[in-house]
Design an enzyme around this catalytic site. Structure first.
Site, mmCIF file in Angstrom:
data_model
loop_
_atom_site.group_PDB
_atom_site.id
_atom_site.type_symbol
_atom_site.label_atom_id
_atom_site.label_comp_id
_atom_site.label_asym_id
_atom_site.label_seq_id
_atom_site.Cartn_x
_atom_site.Cartn_y
_atom_site.Cartn_z
ATOM 1 C CG ASN A 9 -1.822 1.221 1.504
ATOM 2 O OD1 ASN A 9 -1.748 1.862 0.345
ATOM 3 N ND2 ASN A 9 -2.379 1.324 2.662
ATOM 4 C CE LYS A 11 0.167 3.623 4.946
ATOM 5 N NZ LYS A 11 -0.061 3.966 6.119
ATOM 6 C CG HIS A 96 -5.873 1.588 5.118
ATOM 7 N ND1 HIS A 96 -5.551 2.336 5.965
ATOM 8 C CD2 HIS A 96 -4.858 0.657 4.888
ATOM 9 C CE1 HIS A 96 -4.212 2.394 6.261
ATOM 10 N NE2 HIS A 96 -3.801 1.189 5.642
ATOM 11 C CD GLU A 98 -3.217 5.255 6.723
ATOM 12 O OE1 GLU A 98 -3.421 5.500 5.387
ATOM 13 O OE2 GLU A 98 -2.376 4.901 7.369
ATOM 14 C CD GLU A 168 -3.277 -3.024 7.207
ATOM 15 O OE1 GLU A 168 -2.450 -2.854 6.871
ATOM 16 O OE2 GLU A 168 -4.138 -1.762 6.816
ATOM 17 N N GLY A 174 2.104 2.212 10.669
ATOM 18 C CA GLY A 174 3.158 3.365 10.757
ATOM 19 C C GLY A 174 3.907 3.783 11.818
ATOM 20 C CB SER A 213 5.128 -1.821 12.252
ATOM 21 O OG SER A 213 4.738 -0.405 12.151
#
Ligand code: PEP
Length: 256
Positions: A9, A11, A96, A98, A168, A174, A213
Site C-alpha cells: 500500500n 498510500k 483501510h 485511514e 491491521e 506506521g 509495521s
C-alpha cells in the site's frame, strides 16, 4: 494449502520518477519469486502508469479505495470499481483504517464497497482492526467481529471465496509497534473461526494478511503463524529491497 499473498500500500506517496526506479528494482527482483502472489497499490492517478511498468511480470495492481456507488455520475473526486478494473486493477483495498478514521467510513459503506468490488470482478482486500484503546479495553474481538459481520451480512459467506482479509491493528500501522506474532495469530484465528461458523471450506481457503509495521526483520516470524497468509505492507513497500525481502519471507514461511 493457501498461497501467500503480499500487497504493498503506497498510500499517498510517489511521483513518476520515483515509480520508475521502484518498478525497475521490483521487476528485476521479483522474477525468482514464484511462490508468492504480489500486488502493489499506488495512488489512483499512477495506476495506469504502474500497470504498464509491470506488464512483463506477475505482479498485480490494486486501488487503495473506491466509491461506494456502482454507477458513474456526479460524484466529484471519486473513482468507481469499473474504472479500477478498466485500468487493469485486480484488487482494491477497502476499509483501510485511514479511510475509516480520517474519512469517517462506516462499516455499512465498507460492506457496500466490498459488494461493488466483487460485482466488478475486483478482489477486495478488506481491512479490519482495533485501535489501541480498544485493545486495552479488551474489545478487540468485538470490534473486529462487527467489522467482519457487516460485510458477511451484506455479501454472504460464499462471497468470501473472492475476498482477502487484512488484519491491521490501527496502533501498529506506521508506528513501528508491530503486533507480536502471537497477538496477530490470535486475531487471525478469531477471524477464520468467525467465517468457519458459516462455512468451514471457505474459511480454510481464506487469505488473511497481517498489516502493521511489517519489516524484513519481523516478516518471517509473523508469516510463520498458522493463520497468517502474507501481509499488507505500507512504509516498507516503498523500498524495493525491503518489499522483496518481505515477499520472500512470505514465500518461505507460508508454505503450510
Ligand atoms: C498500511 O498502510 O496498511 C500499513 C500496514 O502500513 P505500515 O506497514 O507502514 O505499518
Amino acid at each position: 494449502m493457501r498461497r501467500p499473498f503480499v500487497a504493498g500500500n503506497w498510500k499517498m506517496h510517489g511521483s513518476k520518477a520515483m515509480i520508475q526506479t521502484l518498478l525497475a528494482e521490483l521487476v528485476e527482483g521479483a522474477k525468482p519469486l514464484e511462490s508468492v502472489d504480489m500486488a502493489v497499490c499506488p495512488p489512483s492517478v499512477y495506476i495506469d502508469y504502474v500497470k504498464q511498468g509491470l506488464v512483463e511480470t506477475k505482479i498485480s495492481v490494486g486501488g487503495q479505495n473506491m466509491a461506494d456507488v456502482a454507477e458513474q455520475g456526479a460524484f466529484t473526486g471519486e473513482v468507481t470499481g469499473v474504472m479500477l478494473k478498466d485500468v487493469g486493477c485486480d484488487y482494491v483495498i477497502v476499509g483501510h483504517s485511514e479511510r475509516r478514521t480520517l474519512y469517517a467510513e462506516t462499516d455499512e459503506q465498507v460492506a457496500n464497497k466490498v459488494s461493488i468490488a466483487l460485482a466488478e470482478g475486483l478482489t477486495p482486500i478488506l481491512c479490519v482492526g482495533e485501535t489501541l484503546k480498544e485493545r486495552e479495553s479488551n474489545v478487540t474481538e468485538k470490534v473486529v467481529g462487527s467489522q467482519m459481520q457487516a460485510v458477511l451480512d451484506k455479501v454472504g459467506v460464499k462471497a468470501f471465496a473472492k475476498v482477502v482479509v487484512a488484519y491491521e491493528p490501527v496502533w501498529a500501522i506506521g508506528t513501528g509497534m508491530t503486533a507480536s506474532p502471537q497477538q496477530a495469530q490470535d486475531v487471525h484465528a478469531f477471524i477464520r473461526g468467525l467465517v468457519a461458523k458459516q462455512d468451514a471450506t471457505i474459511a480454510e481457503s481464506l487469505i488473511i494478511q497481517y498489516g502493521g509495521s511489517v519489516k524484513p526483520n519481523n516478516a518471517k516470524e509473523l508469516f510463520s503463524q498458522t493463520d497468517i497468509d502474507g501481509g499488507l505492507i505500507g512504509g516498507a513497500s516503498l523500498n524495493a529491497v525491503d518489499f522483496l525481502a518481505i515477499c520472500e519471507a512470505a514465500g518461505d514461511a507460508c508454505s503450510k
